[in-house]
Write a protein that holds these residues in place. Structure first.
Motif, PDB file in Angstrom:
ATOM      1  N   ASN A 168      50.873  -9.858  54.306  1.00 24.37           N
ATOM      2  CA  ASN A 168      50.449  -8.703  55.025  1.00 24.37           C
ATOM      3  C   ASN A 168      50.387  -7.583  54.269  1.00 24.37           C
ATOM      4  O   ASN A 168      49.577  -6.747  54.586  1.00 24.37           O
ATOM      5  N   VAL A 169      51.358  -7.402  53.344  1.00 21.07           N
ATOM      6  CA  VAL A 169      51.473  -6.203  52.644  1.00 21.07           C
ATOM      7  C   VAL A 169      50.150  -5.962  51.554  1.00 21.07           C
ATOM      8  O   VAL A 169      49.680  -5.036  51.415  1.00 21.07           O
ATOM      9  N   THR A 170      50.071  -7.230  50.792  1.00 19.04           N
ATOM     10  CA  THR A 170      49.019  -7.364  49.867  1.00 19.04           C
ATOM     11  C   THR A 170      47.890  -7.178  50.661  1.00 19.04           C
ATOM     12  O   THR A 170      46.543  -6.554  50.011  1.00 19.04           O
ATOM     13  N   GLU A 171      47.574  -7.546  51.879  1.00 23.18           N
ATOM     14  CA  GLU A 171      46.434  -7.468  52.158  1.00 23.18           C
ATOM     15  C   GLU A 171      45.751  -6.081  52.714  1.00 23.18           C
ATOM     16  O   GLU A 171      44.825  -5.477  52.723  1.00 23.18           O
ATOM     17  N   GLU A 172      47.116  -5.180  53.378  1.00 22.69           N
ATOM     18  CA  GLU A 172      46.854  -3.911  53.681  1.00 22.69           C
ATOM     19  C   GLU A 172      46.802  -2.737  52.599  1.00 22.69           C
ATOM     20  O   GLU A 172      46.012  -1.974  52.877  1.00 22.69           O
ATOM     21  N   TYR A 173      47.324  -3.233  51.369  1.00 23.96           N
ATOM     22  CA  TYR A 173      47.365  -2.225  50.450  1.00 23.96           C
ATOM     23  C   TYR A 173      46.719  -2.622  49.087  1.00 23.96           C
ATOM     24  O   TYR A 173      46.977  -2.385  48.022  1.00 23.96           O
ATOM     25  N   LEU A 174      45.608  -3.450  49.467  1.00 25.25           N
ATOM     26  CA  LEU A 174      45.178  -3.949  48.259  1.00 25.25           C
ATOM     27  C   LEU A 174      44.537  -2.798  47.528  1.00 25.25           C
ATOM     28  O   LEU A 174      43.830  -1.696  47.972  1.00 25.25           O
ATOM     29  N   ASN A 175      44.547  -3.124  46.041  1.00 25.01           N
ATOM     30  CA  ASN A 175      44.007  -1.835  45.219  1.00 25.01           C
ATOM     31  C   ASN A 175      44.806  -0.561  45.379  1.00 25.01           C
ATOM     32  O   ASN A 175      44.617   0.446  44.941  1.00 25.01           O
ATOM     33  N   GLN A 176      46.149  -0.636  45.849  1.00 23.58           N
ATOM     34  CA  GLN A 176      47.237   0.657  46.242  1.00 23.58           C
ATOM     35  C   GLN A 176      48.310   0.149  45.217  1.00 23.58           C
ATOM     36  O   GLN A 176      48.499  -0.925  45.249  1.00 23.58           O
ATOM     37  N   ALA A 177      49.244   1.195  44.930  1.00 25.59           N
ATOM     38  CA  ALA A 177      50.392   0.585  44.476  1.00 25.59           C
ATOM     39  C   ALA A 177      51.642   0.637  45.349  1.00 25.59           C
ATOM     40  O   ALA A 177      51.658   1.158  46.676  1.00 25.59           O
ATOM     41  N   ILE A 178      52.371  -0.302  45.173  1.00 22.21           N
ATOM     42  CA  ILE A 178      53.546  -0.757  46.024  1.00 22.21           C
ATOM     43  C   ILE A 178      54.752  -0.644  44.929  1.00 22.21           C
ATOM     44  O   ILE A 178      54.908  -1.345  43.899  1.00 22.21           O
TER      45      ILE A 178
END
Length: 462
Positions: free
Chosen positions: A196-206
């Motif tokens: 869920n995290v990688t889908e929501e914040y795709l192309n963004q920094a975690i």
């Protein structure tokens, strides 16, 4: 010579002196009866073990540890499924990485940290806090022994996943390009969260944090559903291993407890430090008198620049500037500071002597200052750059990263690192104060009418 406006000398000199006062004495204020520190000064320096003593503590994993499936088992005993649950050397290294991360984040650079795999122990020695009055080793080790909290945060700083979702992290080599990376494996619960995290914040920094310390900030480049991810970033082998240990540390199946602790007596002592302080003040006064008597105006300008150099070096130790972490000052650190001050004196003497040489060759006042400052620059830069290179090598070899620990060991990390750090900061301060601002002040003060006499700048009497 292109003159600098006359008021510039007074403005620069005043700013240097004000900065020096704030760096030496700090800036404090009261909120009710409680004293608050806005800017740290000399009294707020955290002194090393050799000067003020410190704490030695031994950490061991708690007797009861959690199994991989959430069961509990005793160390070196069998768990509920009849399997032997032992703490591995990799877990000990991860726990050690937690302690090191916390010490570095607190500005503790004079420390010794060892892993004893045979008895599953971690031994650490570190100095007392700068405001310590009770010298209670129990309180000193509490923060280091606390359970680490690993968190993954979105660009807004909100936690989106914690360390309980991590199964393991390991340093690996990319077989395609030979680059080092960190392979991150999530447990069953973490797979869904991470998807869920990688889908929501795709192309963004975690961002990955250990407590409140940023470990890494990778950019999500794909929607990951299988619970396996790669963290890349031009890592060296050591950097990848360290990051993997830190991530594993936030997901350790055990907590650390303090099995023993004791205070460490200083090898130097507070009285010796006070004596060194008085000796330093006396030495500076004698140097100032020598510079002013022999070189007159250039010597007077050099003294102001030296005050600024010392203040800037101290500021780099006390976290006067937010970009620098606070720093533990040891005896070798003081030696590095003194050596850099000597280099600052040398730089100003070279400049003053070059100006005198130009006078002897028949140059005018303005021409002598222009030629003297220009001709001395290369010699000063050459000498200082070699020191900068040596200082950086000392920091890389004996600093927290300790890239050659397999050769030199870890016991000298704090002391030699302190020498390299203060020597580097002092040399940089010399470039700013002794090379740049001193020349600005010199070319400004020469414009003042009453100062336009050759003998005031080292020339023959008129």
């Amino acid at each position: 010579m292109k003159r600098i406006p006359k008021p510039v000398f007074f403005i620069v000199a005043l700013l240097i002196l004000l900065f020096a006062c704030s760096a030496f004495f700090g800036v404090k204020y009261y909120e009710g009866d409680v004293q608050q520190t806005a800017i740290k000064g000399l009294s707020d320096i955290r002194w090393g073990i050799d000067i003020r003593g410190g704490v030695e503590a031994t950490f061991k994993p708690d007797e009861m540890i959690s199994g991989s499936d959430g069961d509990t088992a005793t160390s070196d005993s069998e768990n509920a499924d009849g399997e032997n649950t032992e703490i591995t050397n990799e877990q000990i290294d991860s726990a050690k990485s937690i302690i090191e991360t916390r010490m570095v984040s607190q500005g503790i650079t004079d420390y010794e940290l060892y892993s004893d795999y045979g008895s599953k122990r971690i031994i650490v020695r570190f100095p007392w806090k700068e405001d310590e009055t009770d010298f209670d080793p129990v309180n000193a080790v509490d923060e280091l022994a606390a359970t680490a909290h690993l968190s993954f945060r979105n660009p807004s700083g909100e936690e989106v996943m914690d360390g309980s979702a991590v199964k393991s992290a390991a340093a690996r080599v990319n077989q395609e390009n030979g680059e080092y990376l960190v392979l991150l494996e999530l447990n069953n619960e973490g797979k869904e969260i991470f998807s869920n995290v990688t889908e929501e914040y795709l192309n963004q920094a975690i961002s990955i944090y250990m407590d409140d310390t940023l470990l890494s900030a990778p950019t999500v480049q794909a929607h990951i559903t299988d619970g396996s991810a790669q963290i890349t970033g031009n890592f060296t082998a050591e950097e990848a291993t360290k990051l993997a240990n830190q991530i594993n540390g936030g997901a350790l199946p055990f907590t650390l407890t303090v099995s023993s602790y004791s205070g460490i007596s200083p090898t130097l002592g507070q009285n010796s430090l006070t004596a060194m302080g008085y000796a330093g003040i006396i030495a500076f006064i004698l140097i100032a008198l020598f510079m002013i008597i022999r070189y007159r105006v250039p010597g007077f300008v050099a003294v102001i620049a030296l005050i600024g150099q010392v203040a800037l070096s101290i500021a780099a130790v006390t976290r006067y500037f937010g970009v620098f972490n606070s720093f533990t000052m040891t005896l070798p650190g003081i030696a590095g500071l003194i050596l850099s001050i000597g280099m600052g004196v040398d730089a100003n003497i070279i400049t003053a002597e070059r100006i005198k040489e130009e006078f002897r060759s028949g140059k005018t006042l303005d021409s002598a200052i222009e030629k003297g400052t220009k001709n001395s620059l290369s010699a000063i830069v050459d000498g200082n750059m070699t020191v900068v290179i040596v200082s950086i090598i000392l920091l890389l070899v004996f600093g927290p990263s300790n890239i050659l620990s397999f050769i030199f060991g870890e016991s000298t990390t704090g002391t030699i690192y302190a020498f390299g750090y203060t020597l580097l900061m002092g040399t940089i301060s010399n470039f700013i104060m002794g090379v740049w601002l001193s020349r600005v002040m010199l070319k400004s003060i020469v414009g003042i009418k009453c100062m336009r006499k050759k003998w005031l700048f080292g020339g023959a009497g008129e």
